[in-house]
Design an enzyme around this catalytic site. Structure first.
Site, PDB file in Angstrom:
ATOM      1  CG  HIS A 156      -2.010  -1.011   1.181  1.00  0.00           C
ATOM      2  ND1 HIS A 156      -2.886  -1.132   0.123  1.00  0.00           N
ATOM      3  CD2 HIS A 156      -2.343  -1.991   2.059  1.00  0.00           C
ATOM      4  CE1 HIS A 156      -3.711  -2.151   0.363  1.00  0.00           C
ATOM      5  NE2 HIS A 156      -3.400  -2.686   1.525  1.00  0.00           N
ATOM      6  CG  ASP A 185      -4.871 -10.042   3.082  1.00  0.00           C
ATOM      7  OD1 ASP A 185      -4.574 -10.515   1.965  1.00  0.00           O
ATOM      8  OD2 ASP A 185      -4.606  -8.869   3.410  1.00  0.00           O
ATOM      9  CG  HIS A 241      -6.449  -5.344   1.475  1.00  0.00           C
ATOM     10  ND1 HIS A 241      -5.924  -6.279   2.353  1.00  0.00           N
ATOM     11  CD2 HIS A 241      -7.612  -4.909   2.021  1.00  0.00           C
ATOM     12  CE1 HIS A 241      -6.740  -6.394   3.401  1.00  0.00           C
ATOM     13  NE2 HIS A 241      -7.774  -5.577   3.227  1.00  0.00           N
ATOM     14  CG  ASP A 265      -2.711  -8.392   0.472  1.00  0.00           C
ATOM     15  OD1 ASP A 265      -1.981  -8.678   1.437  1.00  0.00           O
ATOM     16  OD2 ASP A 265      -3.750  -7.694   0.580  1.00  0.00           O
TER      17      ASP A 265
HETATM   18 ZN   LIG Z   1      -4.050  -7.193   2.475  1.00  0.00          ZN
END
Ligand SMILES: [Zn+2]
Length: 307
Positions: free
Chosen positions: A126, A244, A165, A163
């Site tokens: 991120h 995740d 996200h 991931d």
């Molecule tokens: Zn994540």
């Protein structure tokens, strides 16, 4: 040839708050699971060095690096966003997490290791060029990829990010760099609530609706990632290995299984075997159910060792 396992004690000291899902135990449960499977002693262990300012500055402005240094607290916590904080040990951990990727890249490109797994935190995907966010400070995988391009002179590197996200930071950093093929799968909608309507051809985004499971994920990888990878012929494959998207994870609503992580790792290794002399550098990103994280990461590393 060997698989390197790179970590550092500082990565267990970064601590944001009691009850924070991105917790120090994440590193330990992966190592414990590798011990339980009798894999730990077959990996070649290295302490992560600190990334240098020069290495970080390939993907982050020097002001970003200086601001994090200035923000680093002598005691207590310094928040960079509502979910992301620095404790006195965070800067050291973040420098080691980025440096792990530099070392991993050097090891696989010099032939000292065939593959590498960086068991590090804080995570990185991120972190944008000039912005720490979402538990991330420096973009670890981007630092490694830039090292491969600039220090080793590679022309084509792939980054695979499974991931749950979207790796908005990695996309921000390489949006204009066609030497990097970035393939992502992620739940959408979900943090960081970003799914750009149009992306350049070297960015392959696969948003998956909440509730998606193995079939949807594997179809996305097979139909979108693998043809792009075959056409691109990467000289080195990086993996932003977040776990995740597992069904047990508390932060998202996908339903992957441990076996899916072995499957996608086998697919990545097959691409690397065809085009990149087998070279894969993988780095821990998310994964917040400790039991699922341990099993999924161990399955991933077992595939790195075997495939
Ligand atoms: Zn994540």
């Amino acid at each position: 040839m060997s698989v390197a396992f790179i970590s550092h004690p500082a990565c267990r000291l970064h601590h944001m708050a009691d009850g924070h899902p991105e917790q120090p135990a994440r590193i330990g449960v992966i190592a414990d699971q590798l011990h339980a499977r009798h894999l730990f002693d077959f990996l070649v262990h290295h302490d992560a060095p600190r990334a240098t300012v020069e290495q970080l500055a390939r993907v982050h402005p020097r002001e970003h690096i200086e601001q994090l240094s200035m923000k680093s607290p002598a005691e207590g916590l310094a928040f960079v966003d509502p979910d992301t904080a620095m404790c006195p040990d965070t800067l050291e951990a973040a420098l080691r997490a980025a440096g792990a990727n530099v070392l991993a890249t050097d090891l696989v490109l010099s032939g000292q290791a065939r593959r590498a797994f960086c068991n590090v935190r804080p995570p990185g995907h991120h972190a944008e060029r000039a912005k720490a966010m979402g538990f991330c400070f420096f973009n670890n995988v981007a630092v490694g990829a830039a090292h491969a391009l600039e220090a080793h002179g590679l022309q084509r590197v792939a980054i695979l990010d499974f991931d749950v996200h979207l790796g908005n930071g990695t996309e921000d950093i390489f949006r204009r760099d066609e030497r990097v093929l970035l393939c992502s799968s992620f739940q959408y909608p979900l943090y960081p609530d970003f799914n750009p309507p149009s992306v350049p051809g070297h960015i392959v985004n696969c948003p998956l609706p909440p509730g998606s499971g193995s079939d949807t994920f594997r179809n996305a990888v097979s139909q979108h990632w693998l043809p792009a990878l075959e056409a691109f012929r990467p000289e080195l494959v990086f993996i932003s290995a977040g776990f995740d998207a597992h069904a047990a994870d508390p932060l998202a609503e996908l339903a992957l299984t441990t076996q899916d992580y072995a499957w996608v790792t086998d697919a990545a290794c097959a691409v690397a075997n065809r085009h990149a002399a087998g070279r894969v550098v993988s780095t821990l990103e998310g994964g917040y159910d400790l039991a699922a994280l341990a099993l999924s990461a161990a399955a991933h590393i077992e595939s790195l060792m075997a495939a």
